[in-house]
Design an enzyme around this catalytic site. Sequence first.
Site, mmCIF file in Angstrom:
data_model
loop_
_atom_site.group_PDB
_atom_site.id
_atom_site.type_symbol
_atom_site.label_atom_id
_atom_site.label_comp_id
_atom_site.label_asym_id
_atom_site.label_seq_id
_atom_site.Cartn_x
_atom_site.Cartn_y
_atom_site.Cartn_z
ATOM 1 N N HIS A 33 18.824 -64.685 -20.839
ATOM 2 C CA HIS A 33 20.392 -64.703 -20.496
ATOM 3 C C HIS A 33 20.828 -65.616 -19.613
ATOM 4 O O HIS A 33 20.228 -65.451 -18.375
ATOM 5 C CB HIS A 33 20.871 -63.165 -19.913
ATOM 6 C CG HIS A 33 22.338 -62.961 -20.036
ATOM 7 N ND1 HIS A 33 23.046 -62.843 -21.113
ATOM 8 C CD2 HIS A 33 23.111 -62.855 -18.968
ATOM 9 C CE1 HIS A 33 24.425 -62.360 -20.716
ATOM 10 N NE2 HIS A 33 24.390 -62.535 -19.443
ATOM 11 N N ASP A 35 23.510 -66.976 -17.037
ATOM 12 C CA ASP A 35 25.020 -66.580 -16.319
ATOM 13 C C ASP A 35 25.480 -67.968 -15.752
ATOM 14 O O ASP A 35 25.222 -68.375 -14.557
ATOM 15 C CB ASP A 35 24.715 -65.483 -15.428
ATOM 16 C CG ASP A 35 24.697 -64.219 -15.868
ATOM 17 O OD1 ASP A 35 23.681 -63.353 -15.641
ATOM 18 O OD2 ASP A 35 25.581 -64.140 -16.782
ATOM 19 N N MET A 37 28.653 -69.614 -14.296
ATOM 20 C CA MET A 37 29.922 -69.442 -13.544
ATOM 21 C C MET A 37 30.185 -70.806 -12.783
ATOM 22 O O MET A 37 29.426 -71.489 -12.384
ATOM 23 C CB MET A 37 29.171 -68.299 -11.997
ATOM 24 C CG MET A 37 28.748 -67.048 -12.575
ATOM 25 S SD MET A 37 28.472 -65.965 -11.254
ATOM 26 C CE MET A 37 27.241 -64.796 -12.256
ATOM 27 N N HIS A 66 26.161 -66.933 -21.238
ATOM 28 C CA HIS A 66 27.437 -66.007 -20.999
ATOM 29 C C HIS A 66 28.193 -67.133 -20.103
ATOM 30 O O HIS A 66 27.931 -67.244 -18.937
ATOM 31 C CB HIS A 66 26.819 -64.766 -20.253
ATOM 32 C CG HIS A 66 27.975 -64.090 -19.617
ATOM 33 N ND1 HIS A 66 27.881 -63.059 -18.643
ATOM 34 C CD2 HIS A 66 29.384 -63.928 -19.816
ATOM 35 C CE1 HIS A 66 28.794 -62.766 -18.251
ATOM 36 N NE2 HIS A 66 29.921 -62.881 -18.819
HETATM 37 C C1 DX5 Z 1 26.856 -60.608 -13.606
HETATM 38 C C2 DX5 Z 1 26.113 -61.167 -14.725
HETATM 39 C C3 DX5 Z 1 25.115 -60.194 -15.155
HETATM 40 C C4 DX5 Z 1 24.097 -59.858 -13.773
HETATM 41 C C5 DX5 Z 1 23.351 -58.774 -14.517
HETATM 42 O O1 DX5 Z 1 28.163 -61.533 -13.483
HETATM 43 O O2 DX5 Z 1 26.899 -61.358 -15.852
HETATM 44 O O3 DX5 Z 1 24.263 -60.829 -16.135
HETATM 45 O O4 DX5 Z 1 23.385 -61.132 -13.625
HETATM 46 O O5 DX5 Z 1 22.280 -58.738 -13.479
HETATM 47 P P1 DX5 Z 1 21.914 -57.333 -12.999
HETATM 48 O O6 DX5 Z 1 20.904 -56.820 -14.096
HETATM 49 O O7 DX5 Z 1 20.970 -57.575 -11.520
HETATM 50 O O8 DX5 Z 1 22.928 -56.345 -12.746
HETATM 51 ZN ZN ZN Z 2 25.920 -62.068 -17.995
#
Ligand code: DX5
Ligand code: ZN
Length: 215
Positions: A33, A35, A37, A66
């Site tokens: 996954h 992330d 941003m 994501h």
């Molecule tokens: C937050 C991310 C999540 C986060 C999950 O914006 O989308 O994927 O990284 O991390 P944990 O499992 O540490 O909550």
């Molecule tokens: Zn995420």
Amino acid sequence: MKIKIAPSILASDFSRVGEEVVRLEEGGADLIHCDVMDGNFVPPITFGAQMVKALRPHTRLPLDCHLMVLHPETHIQNFAEAGADIITVHVEACDIFELFRRIEGYGVKKSAVANPETDVEKLFPAAESADMLLLMSVHPGWGGQKFIPETLKKIEKLRNYCVKIGRGDLDIEVDGGVTEKNVKDVIAAGANVIVAGSTVFRASDMAATIARLRG
Ligand code: DX5
Ligand code: ZN
């Protein structure tokens, strides 16, 4: 349904993400996954398509991107060419059907995500054609937050809707605050793809933790 574990590299050691991805694959992860941003849709900035391109040669696992970004339509080509296998876009940031068309155009799997404060019904139109749907169980932007319990109801509603329209086997991913304590409830509610960042990277035995999350 097959339970899939998608560790988030947001919780990894950013100074050696390539090695961390190899560790995840060896630890039995099903997807990586990523992330993304942009510092606009969410305050933090993490990384862009360049990171996906760098990671691509290090793993055969699907790169589950994501996109927590504004104007996701301007990024699809870069992520597709970088080797993304799934691109997830926020219903709050775009016209999902326009984005699905673009993502599909590159032969990449298309997924839509809704934030905790967004009604789950906002994902229903995407359910007809999505390859996956994602529900945020924390407010996006940071790892290590507490799971928002109201998400369980949203998961149930979404799974029931998918069953109703004949897409009962659609992957439903949940993202944020998932631990060994709450993962059973998350799966029982109807999710089958589990994002876990802190739980996986804080673990002393990553493989055992991933196996336990899968149940
Ligand atoms: C937050 C991310 C999540 C986060 C999950 O914006 O989308 O994927 O990284 O991390 P944990 O499992 O540490 O909550
Ligand atoms: Zn995420």
